[in-house]
Motif scaffolding. Sequence first.
Motif, mmCIF file in Angstrom:
data_model
loop_
_atom_site.group_PDB
_atom_site.id
_atom_site.type_symbol
_atom_site.label_atom_id
_atom_site.label_comp_id
_atom_site.label_asym_id
_atom_site.label_seq_id
_atom_site.Cartn_x
_atom_site.Cartn_y
_atom_site.Cartn_z
ATOM 1 N N ALA A 165 0.818 -1.215 0.000
ATOM 2 C CA ALA A 165 0.000 0.000 0.000
ATOM 3 C C ALA A 165 0.846 1.258 0.000
ATOM 4 C CB ALA A 165 -0.933 -0.010 1.208
ATOM 5 N N ILE A 166 1.858 1.311 0.819
ATOM 6 C CA ILE A 166 2.651 2.536 0.933
ATOM 7 C C ILE A 166 3.557 2.726 -0.284
ATOM 8 C CG2 ILE A 166 4.700 1.644 2.138
ATOM 9 C CD1 ILE A 166 4.347 4.141 4.029
ATOM 10 N N ARG A 167 3.779 1.653 -1.039
ATOM 11 C CA ARG A 167 4.537 1.749 -2.292
ATOM 12 C C ARG A 167 3.628 2.007 -3.484
ATOM 13 N NH1 ARG A 167 6.121 -3.453 -3.137
ATOM 14 N NH2 ARG A 167 7.597 -2.925 -4.778
ATOM 15 N N GLY A 168 2.301 1.976 -3.277
ATOM 16 C CA GLY A 168 1.377 2.173 -4.388
ATOM 17 C C GLY A 168 1.370 1.005 -5.344
ATOM 18 N N VAL A 169 1.449 -0.219 -4.793
ATOM 19 C CA VAL A 169 1.508 -1.429 -5.604
ATOM 20 C C VAL A 169 0.319 -2.315 -5.257
ATOM 21 C CG1 VAL A 169 2.834 -3.532 -6.061
ATOM 22 C CG2 VAL A 169 4.026 -1.355 -5.758
ATOM 23 N N ALA A 170 -0.375 -2.816 -6.255
ATOM 24 C CA ALA A 170 -1.494 -3.723 -6.017
ATOM 25 C C ALA A 170 -0.985 -5.084 -5.553
ATOM 26 C CB ALA A 170 -2.323 -3.879 -7.289
ATOM 27 N N GLN A 171 -1.818 -5.820 -4.836
ATOM 28 C CA GLN A 171 -1.406 -7.096 -4.257
ATOM 29 C C GLN A 171 -0.969 -8.103 -5.317
ATOM 30 O OE1 GLN A 171 -1.244 -7.152 -0.981
ATOM 31 N NE2 GLN A 171 -2.353 -5.254 -0.668
ATOM 32 N N ASP A 172 -1.562 -8.017 -6.519
ATOM 33 C CA ASP A 172 -1.232 -8.981 -7.566
ATOM 34 C C ASP A 172 -0.294 -8.414 -8.623
ATOM 35 O OD1 ASP A 172 -3.062 -7.218 -8.573
ATOM 36 O OD2 ASP A 172 -4.407 -8.727 -9.406
ATOM 37 N N ASP A 173 0.282 -7.242 -8.374
ATOM 38 C CA ASP A 173 1.241 -6.667 -9.309
ATOM 39 C C ASP A 173 2.569 -7.404 -9.246
ATOM 40 O OD1 ASP A 173 -0.458 -4.778 -10.257
ATOM 41 O OD2 ASP A 173 0.457 -3.073 -9.219
ATOM 42 N N LEU A 191 -4.116 3.579 -9.780
ATOM 43 C CA LEU A 191 -5.117 4.419 -9.131
ATOM 44 C C LEU A 191 -6.512 4.129 -9.677
ATOM 45 C CD1 LEU A 191 -5.585 6.718 -7.113
ATOM 46 C CD2 LEU A 191 -5.155 8.330 -8.979
ATOM 47 N N ALA A 192 -6.613 3.947 -10.983
ATOM 48 C CA ALA A 192 -7.904 3.646 -11.603
ATOM 49 C C ALA A 192 -8.462 2.325 -11.082
ATOM 50 C CB ALA A 192 -7.756 3.605 -13.120
ATOM 51 N N THR A 193 -7.585 1.341 -10.948
ATOM 52 C CA THR A 193 -8.017 0.028 -10.457
ATOM 53 C C THR A 193 -8.471 0.100 -9.005
ATOM 54 O OG1 THR A 193 -6.473 -1.104 -11.953
ATOM 55 C CG2 THR A 193 -7.290 -2.366 -10.062
ATOM 56 N N GLU A 194 -7.685 0.772 -8.175
ATOM 57 C CA GLU A 194 -7.987 0.831 -6.747
ATOM 58 C C GLU A 194 -9.232 1.680 -6.457
ATOM 59 O OE1 GLU A 194 -6.179 -0.777 -4.064
ATOM 60 O OE2 GLU A 194 -5.709 -1.871 -5.896
ATOM 61 N N SER A 195 -9.462 2.707 -7.259
ATOM 62 C CA SER A 195 -10.579 3.619 -7.004
ATOM 63 C C SER A 195 -11.828 3.273 -7.802
ATOM 64 C CB SER A 195 -10.165 5.057 -7.337
ATOM 65 O OG SER A 195 -9.875 5.179 -8.723
ATOM 66 N N LEU A 196 -11.696 2.269 -8.701
ATOM 67 C CA LEU A 196 -12.816 1.862 -9.570
ATOM 68 C C LEU A 196 -13.249 3.005 -10.483
ATOM 69 C CD1 LEU A 196 -14.975 -0.193 -7.021
ATOM 70 C CD2 LEU A 196 -13.180 -1.012 -8.573
ATOM 71 N N LYS A 197 -12.276 3.847 -10.863
ATOM 72 C CA LYS A 197 -12.540 4.936 -11.804
ATOM 73 C C LYS A 197 -12.009 4.555 -13.186
ATOM 74 C CE LYS A 197 -14.205 8.073 -8.902
ATOM 75 N NZ LYS A 197 -15.541 8.705 -9.043
#
Length: 398
Positions: A65-73, A307-313
């Motif tokens: 989270a603090i690196r701005g990385v998704a769990q499956d990245d 950001l788009a993935t995490e925010s559903l935008k």
Amino acid sequence: MGGVTSEIICQEELEKIRNIIGKETENLEQIAKKIQNKIAEQDGATLKIAVTGESGSGKSTFINAIRGVAQDDEGAAATGVVETTMEPTEYPHPQDKNVTFWDLPGLGTPEFQAESYREKVRMDDYDFFIIIASERFKESHIQLGKDIRDMNKKFYFIRSKVDQDLTNAKRCNPKTYNEEKVLQTLREDCVNKLEEGGLGQPHVFLLCSFDLSLYDFHGMIETMQKEMPDHKRRKFLLSLPVTSLQIIEGKNQTLGSDIWLRALGTSFATAMALPGLSFGYNAVIMEETLKLYVKTFSLDEASLKYLATESLKDFKEIKSVMQSAITTQEINASLVLTLLKESVDRTVSITEKVLSFFPILGSLPAAGIAYVTTYKVLTECLQDVVKDAKKVRDLILQ
């Protein structure tokens, strides 16, 4: 110093420049080398953050989270219900490889008991420690805190998965539920346990790694910044995810505070390169600096997709609110030269005023123009990027 000149350089920056130039007024090469070393020292500073705690406490989730990385990245820290980290594992920040988070093996596992933990995880290597617990802090956490304190290093306790605690509290007491009271009870419980173990006045922060904008995240950031050396503080702040206006402004101030240094670097590079006005040497430094601005505010392609993935935008919708030339176009030598040439006509008229404060630049018109032009372009581009970062944040919050 006042008027238009003060827009280019303030008294504090003037003193910094004089300190770098010193008495070497006849040796451009020596001065240029000092400037290059200063920039390299600043950009090359390292920050190593250790994250530890018991198995299942959420260490890896926090690191991602603090690196701005998704769990499956690709490159994400492995997460799971059982201990997945068997040795210290390095996770570089995607925007700055000199900032690294280290996922340490879980406390209390058979392979890593408290009494041997310090040696096995190489605790001397890290700048500071984050100790995470998803329930109550235990003796293993307290002992680790004491060991770190004995090393004269900073450590911070995080009580993770707070969102789950709030959900459970609301389910159990729907009529009397009060979020702030539940949070305060959690904080007091954590602090009391740690104080009873002999840790004095510990720093304890309540977090949800799936939404760092909630609870105590920004309080934690402010505390950490206050306790860091200047060069570490800069690295830390620039690496943070853009979760609030406070962080955006903090990044803005940090990057803005060293524009004078980068402008000075281009001015001496120009002076030593070719007679007359030359933009080629400016472009190299400028291109890297502008890319730094975009990445720092997470406005690069990879960060926007995350950001788009995490925010559903919608990704295209996010990109549509950005208007800056350096966030909507590819940053390359051609773009940089265009920005510099557009700016030079607006700055030549005030260059003479600025040069009066720098005799060494005053004898080199190309260097003086390069300084003023670079300073103006970087300042304007930084402000444009900040505006875009705020627009993106506003969209995400809708």
